[in-house]
Motif scaffolding. Structure first.
Motif, mmCIF file in Angstrom:
data_model
loop_
_atom_site.group_PDB
_atom_site.id
_atom_site.type_symbol
_atom_site.label_atom_id
_atom_site.label_comp_id
_atom_site.label_asym_id
_atom_site.label_seq_id
_atom_site.Cartn_x
_atom_site.Cartn_y
_atom_site.Cartn_z
ATOM 1 N N ARG A 1 33.659 -33.969 3.920
ATOM 2 C CA ARG A 1 33.969 -35.436 3.327
ATOM 3 C C ARG A 1 33.734 -35.293 2.046
ATOM 4 N N LEU A 2 32.453 -34.799 1.672
ATOM 5 C CA LEU A 2 31.973 -35.030 -0.042
ATOM 6 C C LEU A 2 33.088 -34.191 -0.604
ATOM 7 N N ARG A 3 33.563 -32.965 0.138
ATOM 8 C CA ARG A 3 34.394 -31.953 -0.586
ATOM 9 C C ARG A 3 35.840 -32.770 -0.792
ATOM 10 N N THR A 4 36.097 -33.134 0.205
ATOM 11 C CA THR A 4 37.738 -33.457 0.202
ATOM 12 C C THR A 4 37.850 -34.938 -0.221
ATOM 13 N N LYS A 5 36.962 -35.793 -0.222
ATOM 14 C CA LYS A 5 37.112 -37.290 -0.642
ATOM 15 C C LYS A 5 36.323 -37.699 -1.612
ATOM 16 N N GLY A 6 35.382 -36.751 -1.990
ATOM 17 C CA GLY A 6 34.469 -37.016 -3.216
ATOM 18 C C GLY A 6 33.241 -37.952 -2.958
ATOM 19 N N SER A 7 32.959 -38.426 -1.792
ATOM 20 C CA SER A 7 31.773 -38.972 -1.382
ATOM 21 C C SER A 7 31.336 -38.656 0.043
ATOM 22 N N CYS A 8 30.199 -38.863 0.152
ATOM 23 C CA CYS A 8 29.447 -38.244 1.222
ATOM 24 C C CYS A 8 28.531 -39.687 1.760
ATOM 25 N N PRO A 9 28.879 -39.992 3.024
ATOM 26 C CA PRO A 9 28.031 -41.132 3.597
ATOM 27 C C PRO A 9 26.583 -40.688 3.641
ATOM 28 N N ASN A 10 26.173 -39.658 3.993
ATOM 29 C CA ASN A 10 24.906 -39.293 4.001
ATOM 30 C C ASN A 10 24.135 -39.277 2.875
ATOM 31 N N LEU A 11 24.960 -39.009 1.932
ATOM 32 C CA LEU A 11 24.170 -38.690 0.404
ATOM 33 C C LEU A 11 23.776 -40.253 0.166
ATOM 34 N N ILE A 12 24.824 -41.155 0.298
ATOM 35 C CA ILE A 12 24.384 -42.674 0.242
ATOM 36 C C ILE A 12 23.046 -43.273 1.136
ATOM 37 N N GLN A 13 23.146 -42.657 2.252
ATOM 38 C CA GLN A 13 22.207 -42.731 3.197
ATOM 39 C C GLN A 13 21.028 -42.320 2.592
ATOM 40 N N ALA A 14 20.941 -41.304 2.018
ATOM 41 C CA ALA A 14 19.667 -40.641 1.605
ATOM 42 C C ALA A 14 19.014 -41.382 0.603
ATOM 43 N N ARG A 15 19.858 -41.953 -0.532
ATOM 44 C CA ARG A 15 19.578 -42.683 -1.611
ATOM 45 C C ARG A 15 18.909 -43.898 -1.104
ATOM 46 N N LEU A 16 19.218 -44.634 -0.031
ATOM 47 C CA LEU A 16 18.702 -45.840 0.431
ATOM 48 C C LEU A 16 17.436 -45.703 0.999
ATOM 49 N N SER A 17 17.249 -44.794 1.749
ATOM 50 C CA SER A 17 16.117 -44.306 2.484
ATOM 51 C C SER A 17 15.044 -43.556 1.689
#
Lengths: 173, 173
Positions: A148-164
Motif C-alpha cells: 500500500r505504501l508503494r502503490t498509494k503513497g501511504s501506509c496505515p502501519n506507518l501512521i499507527q507507529a507514529r501514534l503509538s
DNA sequence: CTGATTGCAAATGCTTTGCACGCCA
DNA sequence: TGGCGTGCAAAGCATTTGCAATCAG
C-alpha cells in the motif's frame, strides 16, 4: 496493544512457579508481578519496556530484578529472545500459544507481524535432516514493506507507529 | 578456515572504491587493507576478530577505524550483519557470492553451515505477498545438532571447534 | 587548500555483578 | 537458621563519538 486473553498471565505465573520449585529457587512477590506484566500484553518488549511497566504500576522491583527475572523466564522457555534487528534484545511472550511462529517486519514502519506456516516448518525440517542434523528450533525473519505504501503513497502501519510513539527500527537511518 | 577464491578481496576493494567514490568519500590505505582482510577468508567474523587480523598483519589501523569501515561495508551491501545468537554482532562476507543463503547452527559445537534452497525462498516470497507485503529480504536461522553426536556419542565438529579455539555459542552455558 | 579520515580516549548504552541487608522456607 | 533474592551502585563490554592532527584529492 490489545491485551491478552484473560488468564494467560496466571498460566505463566503457574509455569514459572513450577520451574522455580524444580530448581529449588523461591517464589517472590517481585517475580510474580514481573511475570504477570510480561504476559499482560501480547506485544514484544525490551527489558527497558518491561521495566517501564513495572514503574507504571508502581511495582516494587528494581531494574536488576527485571533483568534477572527475564533470564529466568527465558531459561524456563516461557519467553523467547528474538532478533528484530535493533540493538537491544527483544522478548516474545507468544511462543507458549504459538510454539513455532515467525516474524515479518515492515521496513517502513517497523511493525511486526507474526505468522505460522506448516509447509515452511516441514521444508526446514527436511532440509535440516538432509544436511545430517536433527532440527531443534528455527527462526525466520522476513523484512518487507506494505504494498500500500508503494502503490498509494501511504501506509496505515506507518501512521499507527507514529501514534503509538514506537521507535522505528535502527536500520532506517 | 580455508581461504577464499583468489581475487575475491580485490573485487571487494573495487566495489567499495566505487561506493566511496559515489558518496564523495575518500579512499585510504586503512580502508583498503581492512576490506582485504574482511574478504580474505570466507568465515563469519565479529568486529574484534577482524581487528585481530589487523593486528596480526601489522596493519596500521585502529579499532575505531575497523568499526567505521565495517559500517561502510554494510551500507555498501558488501557485508551483511547476521544473527548467530551471540551477544556481539557477526558479519558475513559471503552474500556477494551467494545472495540468498541461510544458516544452520550446530547447538553442540557452534559450527555454522550455510545453505541455499530455492523452494524455501519461493515459499517465503509467496507467504509474504499473501500477507500483503512486498518481500525485501529474508533470514533464516536453524538450530540443530549432529545426528552423529546423538547416535555415536562423538561429533567431528565439536573436536574441530576445540582445535580452532572457537567460542561456543552463548546459549550453551 | 579544504574537508574527509584517523587515532586516541572519553563517553555511551545495555546488561551484569559484588555486596550488604532482608526475607522465604 | 541458612541461603536465596533484592536493591543499589559500580563494573563490564561492545560500540560510538568528540576532538585535534593528518592526509587525500
Amino acid at each position: 496493544m490489545r491485551s491478552r486473553l484473560p488468564g494467560m498471565d496466571e498460566a505463566a505465573v503457574a509455569k514459572l512457579d513450577d520451574f522455580i520449585r524444580r530448581k529449588g529457587l523461591r517464589r517472590t512477590p517481585q517475580r510474580d508481578a514481573i511475570v504477570r506484566l510480561a504476559f499482560s500484553e501480547d506485544d514484544h518488549f525490551t527489558s527497558e519496556e518491561l521495566f517501564d511497566r513495572v514503574r507504571k504500576f508502581n511495582i516494587n522491583a528494581s531494574r536488576a530484578t527485571v533483568y534477572r527475572t527475564i533470564s529466568l523466564l527465558v531459561e524456563a522457555k516461557l519467553l523467547r529472545e528474538i532478533d528484530l534487528g535493533g540493538d537491544t534484545k527483544t522478548y516474545d511472550p507468544n511462543f507458549l500459544e504459538k510454539p513455532s511462529h515467525n516474524h515479518l517486519v515492515c521496513i517502513d514502519c517497523g511493525k511486526v507481524i507474526e505468522f505460522e506456516d506448516s509447509h515452511l516448518e516441514l521444508l526446514n525440517d527436511c532440509l535440516t535432516r538432509r544436511m545430517g542434523f536433527r532440527p531443534m528450533s528455527q527462526s525466520i525473519k522476513i523484512e518487507a514493506c506494505c504494498e500500500r505504501l508503494r502503490t498509494k503513497g501511504s501506509c496505515p502501519n506507518l501512521i499507527q507507529a507514529r501514534l503509538s510513539k514506537k521507535r522505528l527500527p535502527a536500520r532506517r537511518r
